[in-house]
Design a protein around this motif. Sequence first.
Motif, mmCIF file in Angstrom:
data_model
loop_
_atom_site.group_PDB
_atom_site.id
_atom_site.type_symbol
_atom_site.label_atom_id
_atom_site.label_comp_id
_atom_site.label_asym_id
_atom_site.label_seq_id
_atom_site.Cartn_x
_atom_site.Cartn_y
_atom_site.Cartn_z
ATOM 1 N N LYS A 1 3.737 44.116 47.956
ATOM 2 C CA LYS A 1 5.009 44.588 48.482
ATOM 3 C C LYS A 1 6.133 43.876 47.734
ATOM 4 O O LYS A 1 5.932 42.815 47.149
ATOM 5 C CB LYS A 1 5.128 44.296 49.987
ATOM 6 N N GLY A 2 7.303 44.465 47.761
ATOM 7 C CA GLY A 2 8.428 43.836 47.084
ATOM 8 C C GLY A 2 9.638 44.747 47.065
ATOM 9 O O GLY A 2 9.571 45.915 47.447
ATOM 10 N N ASP A 3 10.738 44.192 46.624
ATOM 11 C CA ASP A 3 11.989 44.957 46.583
ATOM 12 C C ASP A 3 11.949 46.035 45.502
ATOM 13 O O ASP A 3 11.330 45.862 44.457
ATOM 14 C CB ASP A 3 13.175 44.019 46.273
ATOM 15 N N TRP A 4 12.639 47.125 45.787
ATOM 16 C CA TRP A 4 12.898 48.124 44.759
ATOM 17 C C TRP A 4 14.114 47.682 43.963
ATOM 18 O O TRP A 4 15.134 47.292 44.521
ATOM 19 C CB TRP A 4 13.153 49.494 45.382
ATOM 20 N N MET A 5 13.987 47.724 42.642
ATOM 21 C CA MET A 5 15.074 47.347 41.738
ATOM 22 C C MET A 5 15.484 48.576 40.923
ATOM 23 O O MET A 5 14.688 49.495 40.725
ATOM 24 C CB MET A 5 14.635 46.238 40.781
ATOM 25 N N ALA A 6 16.726 48.576 40.429
ATOM 26 C CA ALA A 6 17.186 49.708 39.616
ATOM 27 C C ALA A 6 18.242 49.242 38.623
ATOM 28 O O ALA A 6 19.006 48.305 38.900
ATOM 29 C CB ALA A 6 17.775 50.813 40.498
ATOM 30 N N LEU A 7 18.267 49.900 37.466
ATOM 31 C CA LEU A 7 19.372 49.701 36.538
ATOM 32 C C LEU A 7 20.639 50.283 37.156
ATOM 33 O O LEU A 7 20.594 51.341 37.790
ATOM 34 C CB LEU A 7 19.089 50.400 35.206
ATOM 35 N N ARG A 8 21.747 49.589 37.018
ATOM 36 C CA ARG A 8 22.999 50.064 37.623
ATOM 37 C C ARG A 8 23.374 51.432 37.049
ATOM 38 O O ARG A 8 23.184 51.696 35.867
ATOM 39 C CB ARG A 8 24.125 49.059 37.362
ATOM 40 N N TYR A 9 23.892 52.305 37.901
ATOM 41 C CA TYR A 9 24.294 53.633 37.445
ATOM 42 C C TYR A 9 25.811 53.740 37.314
ATOM 43 O O TYR A 9 26.320 54.738 36.808
ATOM 44 C CB TYR A 9 23.775 54.732 38.366
ATOM 45 N N ASP A 10 26.539 52.721 37.787
ATOM 46 C CA ASP A 10 27.970 52.613 37.532
ATOM 47 C C ASP A 10 28.342 51.143 37.670
ATOM 48 O O ASP A 10 27.473 50.284 37.857
ATOM 49 C CB ASP A 10 28.790 53.524 38.457
ATOM 50 N N LEU A 11 29.638 50.828 37.567
ATOM 51 C CA LEU A 11 30.079 49.429 37.669
ATOM 52 C C LEU A 11 30.777 49.147 38.994
ATOM 53 O O LEU A 11 31.190 48.017 39.237
ATOM 54 C CB LEU A 11 31.036 49.111 36.509
ATOM 55 N N THR A 12 30.885 50.175 39.860
ATOM 56 C CA THR A 12 31.585 50.006 41.131
ATOM 57 C C THR A 12 30.658 49.507 42.231
ATOM 58 O O THR A 12 31.021 48.603 42.993
ATOM 59 C CB THR A 12 32.243 51.330 41.565
ATOM 60 N N ALA A 13 29.456 50.084 42.317
ATOM 61 C CA ALA A 13 28.501 49.610 43.325
ATOM 62 C C ALA A 13 28.184 48.121 43.132
ATOM 63 O O ALA A 13 28.158 47.361 44.113
ATOM 64 C CB ALA A 13 27.225 50.453 43.279
ATOM 65 N N PRO A 14 27.970 47.642 41.897
ATOM 66 C CA PRO A 14 27.774 46.194 41.712
ATOM 67 C C PRO A 14 28.990 45.377 42.140
ATOM 68 O O PRO A 14 28.847 44.266 42.663
ATOM 69 C CB PRO A 14 27.523 46.061 40.210
ATOM 70 N N LEU A 15 30.209 45.904 41.922
ATOM 71 C CA LEU A 15 31.404 45.183 42.347
ATOM 72 C C LEU A 15 31.419 44.979 43.861
ATOM 73 O O LEU A 15 31.762 43.892 44.346
ATOM 74 C CB LEU A 15 32.662 45.946 41.923
ATOM 75 N N ALA A 16 31.032 46.019 44.607
ATOM 76 C CA ALA A 16 31.003 45.904 46.073
ATOM 77 C C ALA A 16 30.047 44.805 46.498
ATOM 78 O O ALA A 16 30.359 44.000 47.388
ATOM 79 C CB ALA A 16 30.593 47.243 46.689
ATOM 80 N N ARG A 17 28.879 44.738 45.851
ATOM 81 C CA ARG A 17 27.920 43.685 46.184
ATOM 82 C C ARG A 17 28.464 42.299 45.822
ATOM 83 O O ARG A 17 28.370 41.343 46.600
ATOM 84 C CB ARG A 17 26.605 43.968 45.437
ATOM 85 N N VAL A 18 29.067 42.185 44.632
ATOM 86 C CA VAL A 18 29.620 40.898 44.181
ATOM 87 C C VAL A 18 30.709 40.424 45.145
ATOM 88 O O VAL A 18 30.734 39.251 45.542
ATOM 89 C CB VAL A 18 30.186 41.025 42.747
#
Length: 495
Positions: free
Chosen positions: A84-101
């Motif tokens: 078992k483990g987390d699902w990972m993905a390459l970012r598809y834009d730069l806005t979703a990562p900003l929200a997480r940061v």
Amino acid sequence: MAKPKKQPRPKAITPKGFRDYFGQEVSQRTEMLRTIADVYHRYGFDALESSAVETVEALGKFLPDVDRPNEGVFAWQEVDENDKGDWMALRYDLTAPLARVYAQHRNDLPTPYRRYAMGPVWRNEKPGPGRYRQFYQCDADTVGTASMAADAEICAMLSDTLETVGIPRGDYLVRVNNRKVLNGVLEAMGLGEDASARDNVLRTIDKFDKVGEAGVRELLTKGRLDASGAFIDGVGLSDDQAEPVIAFLTSKAADTAGTLANLRAAVGDSKIGADGIAELEQIGALLDAGGYGADRIEIDPSVVRGLGYYTGPVYEAELTFEIFDEKGRKRQFGSVSGGGRYDDLVKRFTGQEVPATGISIGVDRLLAALREKGRIAAKATGPVVVTVMDRDRMADYQAMVAELRNAGIRAEVYLGNPKNFGNQLKYADKRNSPIAVIEGGDEKANGIVQIKDLILGAKIAESATLEEWKERPSQFEVPRSDLVAKVREILDSQD
């Protein structure tokens, strides 16, 4: 005993939907990113470089709801000892990562937080002509303020950016609308909380650019025949219900005041619609105060983008000059940037609404536009090539190259087999080199070098007569001590 099977060689092909970028393209993109970053930095935005990989949970609602979440993104599962483990993905834009940061580091970041980010993003979508699965984005966002001054500033910065990279005023237009006004139109139509009907209307509005006012009216009501002759069912609204949508889409007037007046009529008594119009009015006033007239930025109700994403003002930068498509038809170049206000994105992590607004520039499209306008060269200029006439004097040639480089001139020594001098000049041509430097034994003994202007030589070879060739020689003999000065003089003459 059977012979062991030979391992087949891997195919040297690019994966579907991806491509390779060579010297000039990489250099041009790097220079454009540097130029855009300078503008963003001047506006007070700080750089952020976040991870190219995010958890699928962090990317969240923008992924389709499927068991294996790789529709739209490149995703994989990190497997631990319990499989078992987390699902990972390459970012598809730069806005979703900003929200997480921002959600993760909000206690350490200033509020508002103003950041810009540049880099590749990846989308697991069907590729097509000019549509790749990896491409560059260049974003700037302000997180933590609901002030319309932030939205006006983003629009002004976008205008300045386009002009700074080489799109002259008159060849672009930043168009501004507001999602709240559209929500007000939906209220004025009397659709209430009928989510299905609202979605159908929004999908129809999104076709305005393709089918025009009459086509939208037909699609909202009884349906229409498309270009192929197929009948497309309409939403089934009455003419009276459809009228606010038509009024909204066609409300652009000769000036901002007229446009806002038309929008007020379109939203009727809707409070959210009135709030959206007030926000547009504020943005317009702030831009006027900054000297950004309608020739650069305008209120335009036909801008409909990110219907499930943006919560307030939306913006789009469109290049207005004409190009020829692959079939030789004239058309406008179109959009190179878009953005808007998204006040719900950080809330997914914190439970609290955090207002945010920003833009994203499609760098590769902007580069294509500059090539169309002849603002950047189709071919890159290569380095000055110092040829090798004598293998045993490689140190002399390296000394020449060092002098040129120390003077800020791009240069290299030919490192292939020097036996055939013609191949060295062919190499210089293939590199699009402007100059070749030649020093044989006789030149060395006499303290001179030969400098060949390859650009002028090519032009002369194309069209000059023998007399013209004699009057305009493309090869010069100069003292060895004048090497750098003569090379610089020739390079300056080629600009």
